[in-house]
Design an enzyme around this catalytic site. Structure first.
Site, PDB file in Angstrom:
ATOM      1  CB  ALA A 152      42.677  44.186  41.815  1.00 35.71           C
ATOM      2  CB  THR A 153      48.006  44.360  40.165  1.00 38.00           C
ATOM      3  OG1 THR A 153      47.350  43.474  39.268  1.00 38.00           O
ATOM      4  CG2 THR A 153      49.452  43.922  40.353  1.00 38.00           C
ATOM      5  CD  GLN A 200      37.195  38.098  38.052  1.00 36.19           C
ATOM      6  OE1 GLN A 200      36.085  38.223  37.543  1.00 36.19           O
ATOM      7  NE2 GLN A 200      38.301  38.143  37.335  1.00 36.19           N
ATOM      8  CB  CYS A 213      48.216  37.390  34.020  1.00 34.22           C
ATOM      9  SG  CYS A 213      46.948  37.066  35.207  1.00 34.22           S
TER      10      CYS A 213
END
Ligand SMILES: *Cc1c(COP(=O)(O)O)cnc(C)c1O
Length: 385
Positions: free
Chosen positions: A74-75, A182, A328
């Site tokens: 997803a990043t 999510q 993170c």
């Protein structure tokens, strides 16, 4: 075997479901071909597996297979969506709207674009964590090119009103991106009903492998996107790099399993979450973070009055694996930007626990967690008084 704490950090990552692993295994050693090798059977069988996986993932979003671009997670999908639109729409406008409670994988690309001269509006949220639609309406400008609002928050689990936001973007011909890392396989997503133009996905929050995800990119009306990785022209030129069939097959299997069990799993998780919340309630001095019902069924985020946040996590280390915020940001000492955006003071923001229940969480584990948290909070409060 060493004693390991109960795992309640499902928003950080999840274990690979054994059924997902089983689907992946043949693609490491036997069907190991490069899906781009179109001259022999090794390539064809890998390509066929990728095609089937693409169909499964597209269908989960009510999209078509050509609209799925595989990424490393997803990043990367967020970076491709946000920087890709900014670059492609450079001459049309340089204003982006997002939300203060987004994941750093959305906020950081936006900050980077600000350093290049783009302007970004970071919408506040209501005390329940939801975007206020009137506030959004007022934020649109003539030069707005993109709105990015996540589907489900990774700390407080709240579900943003995507369909309402999508309608507003479509009216104004502004592209609409959502980070659904999510949400995929946990709540229904529909790019038509929600009028989404770009959607970021990842496999490892859904019992799939880490290092795999996708970006949905709408074809009609076409969404212009500038590639961020150049090379062999894979994925219609939008994301070069050899595709990784074991991961992609595992991702699709994970999505399939998530959708198959969507409703029964939701009900099971809601029951467990209720057990957890009711179990903790006698402690008193609890603050639920985020909307009580418009949230992921597996998420509970609670602030505890009268305890030190760090001591709380330290005290629970042996009992339960969880965090107070995003994985993170746990290394940083700043309080959660999400809880701060809800209006929590620093002390309550620090003294918060994010419970992420999972597919393998049991009622017996919840009982143990309730006992552990209760004892730790009581001990810390006694010590402080
Ligand atoms: C985990 C997560 C990401 C990052 O996904 P990766 O696949 O690990 O890069 C982005 N956004 C949200 C909301 C997440 O929960």
């Amino acid at each position: 075997m060493v004693h390991r704490p109960i795992y309640l950090d499902s928003h950080a990552t999840t274990p690979v479901d054994p059924r997902v692993l089983e689907a992946m295994l043949p693609f490491f050693t036997e069907q190991f071909g490069n899906p781009s090798s179109l001259t022999h059977a090794y390539g064809w069988e890998a390509e066929a597996a990728v095609t089937r996986s693409r169909q499964t993932i597209a269908a989960a979003l009510n999209a078509s297979p050509e609209e799925i671009v595989f990424t490393s997670g997803a990043t990367e999908a967020n970076n491709l969506a946000i920087k890709g639109i900014a670059e492609a729409c450079f001459s049309r406008g340089r204003h982006i709207i997002t939300v203060q409670t987004e994941h750093s994988a959305v906020l950081d690309p936006c900050r980077y674009l600000e350093s290049l001269g783009f302007e970004v509006t970071y919408l506040p949220v209501q005390p329940d964590g939801l975007v206020n639609l009137d506030t959004l309406d007022k934020a649109f400008r003539d030069d707005t090119v993109l709105v990015s609002v996540m589907a489900a928050n990774n700390e407080i689990g709240v579900l943003q009103p995507l369909a309402e936001i999508g309608a507003r973007c479509r009216d104004r011909q502004v592209f609409f991106h959502s980070d659904a890392a999510q949400a995929i396989g946990k709540i229904p997503l529909d790019v038509e009903a929600m009028q989404l133009d770009l959607v970021s996905l990842t496999a490892h929050k859904l019992y799939g492998p880490k290092g795999t995800g996708a970006l949905y990119v709408r074809r009609r009306p076409r969404v212009p996107l500038a590639a961020q990785l150049h090379g062999g022209g894979h994925e219609r030129g939008l994301r070069s790099g050899t595709l990784y069939p074991p991961q992609i097959v595992g991702f699709a299997r994970a999505v399939e399993l998530g959708l198959e069990g969507l409703e029964t799993e939701r009900d099971r998780l809601l029951t467990l979450r209720q057990q957890l919340w009711q179990g903790l309630a006698p402690l008193g001095g609890l603050h639920l973070n985020g909307h009580p019902t418009q949230r992921l069924p597996n998420n509970l985020n609670v602030s505890f009055e009268g305890v030190d946040g760090q001591a709380l996590l330290l005290g629970l280390r042996g009992t339960v694996a969880l965090s107070s915020g995003a994985a993170c940001s746990t290394a940083s000492t700043a309080p959660s930007h999400v809880l701060k955006a809800l209006g929590r003071d620093d002390a309550l923001a620090y003294a918060s626990l994010r419970f992420g229940l999972g597919r393998f969480t049991t009622a017996a584990e919840i009982d143990q967690v309730v006992a552990g948290v209760t004892a730790t909070v009581q001990a810390l409060r006694r010590a402080a008084s």
